[in-house]
Scaffold this motif. Structure first.
Motif, PDB file in Angstrom:
ATOM      1  N   HIS A   1       0.809  -1.224   0.000  1.00  0.00           N
ATOM      2  CA  HIS A   1       0.000   0.000   0.000  1.00  0.00           C
ATOM      3  C   HIS A   1       0.847   1.282   0.000  1.00  0.00           C
ATOM      4  N   ASP A   2       1.992   1.245   0.670  1.00  0.00           N
ATOM      5  CA  ASP A   2       2.833   2.448   0.739  1.00  0.00           C
ATOM      6  C   ASP A   2       3.990   2.430  -0.264  1.00  0.00           C
TER       7      ASP A   2
ATOM      8  N   HIS B   1       1.823   9.968  -2.219  1.00  0.00           N
ATOM      9  CA  HIS B   1       2.319   8.583  -2.285  1.00  0.00           C
ATOM     10  C   HIS B   1       1.267   7.539  -2.698  1.00  0.00           C
TER      11      HIS B   1
ATOM     12  N   HIS C   1      -5.846   3.581  -0.073  1.00  0.00           N
ATOM     13  CA  HIS C   1      -5.830   3.406   1.386  1.00  0.00           C
ATOM     14  C   HIS C   1      -6.015   4.696   2.171  1.00  0.00           C
ATOM     15  N   HIS C   2      -5.774   5.845   1.558  1.00  0.00           N
ATOM     16  CA  HIS C   2      -6.045   7.101   2.276  1.00  0.00           C
ATOM     17  C   HIS C   2      -7.349   7.753   1.820  1.00  0.00           C
TER      18      HIS C   2
ATOM     19  N   ASP D   1      -4.681  -0.152   7.776  1.00  0.00           N
ATOM     20  CA  ASP D   1      -3.623   0.868   7.826  1.00  0.00           C
ATOM     21  C   ASP D   1      -3.742   1.708   9.100  1.00  0.00           C
TER      22      ASP D   1
END
Ligand SMILES: [Fe+2]
Length: 181
Positions: A44-45, A73, A97-98, A126
């Motif tokens: 994810h990151d 990102h 994810h954000h 997360d």
């Protein structure tokens, strides 16, 4: 690669993959579907590789401009993974994810009808993983604090209610066994 660049994100990514997998399993995912969910958590990151090291590891408060750079990102995670044949789904689950259900997330500002269950799971995994980790500026939060924060996010319409409840259940079932006997 991520560990070499940022000392927190490697461990964090493994944690997110593991929490996402546990939530998915609880919700009835299996086989390749569950594996794909775990991979989305692990990657994810990935887009943090595109953020300058100086900003990523900066101790202390970020300037508004630096924060804007960090916020890109998930876009790079999405962009990188969506170019790999067969990883288009993982690209969305990881790259969103954000995002938040009410549209307040970033970088795509998606809303609930665009966010699949798998993306919602990575979002919750997360947040859970981050709150369970010690960071340079704070200790890991207590279970009580984590329950309060996660349920607060549900009330504000940001995180999925069912996924949050499953996440809290599976994490603290395991965590209590490991951390508090
Ligand atoms: Fe992130």
């Amino acid at each position: 690669m991520i560990s070499a660049k940022d000392r927190y994100t490697g461990k964090h990514s493994i944690e997110v993959g593991s929490i996402a997998k546990t939530i998915g399993k609880y919700l009835g995912f299996g086989g390749e579907h569950l594996e794909m969910l775990e991979i989305a958590g692990l990657l994810h990151d990935l887009g943090k590789l595109a953020v300058p090291l100086k900003i990523l590891n900066k101790p202390g408060k970020l300037t508004a401009k630096e924060f804007e750079l960090i916020k890109v990102h998930p876009f790079y995670t999405y962009k990188t993974l969506s170019q790999v044949k067969g990883m288009e789904k993982i690209a969305c689950w990881a790259g969103y994810h954000h995002e938040r259900l009410d549209g307040s997330g970033y970088p795509f500002h998606l809303t609930s009808h665009e966010l699949e269950l798998e993306s919602r799971i990575i979002q919750v995994a997360d947040v859970l993983a981050a709150l369970l980790e010690d960071r340079p500026y704070r200790r890991a939060l207590t279970p009580q604090e984590i329950f309060q924060i996660l349920r607060g996010e549900v009330e504000k319409g940001k995180l999925d209610a069912q996924v949050v409840e499953v996440g809290l259940k599976v994490v603290f079932q395991t965590a209590f066994q490991v951390r508090w006997g």
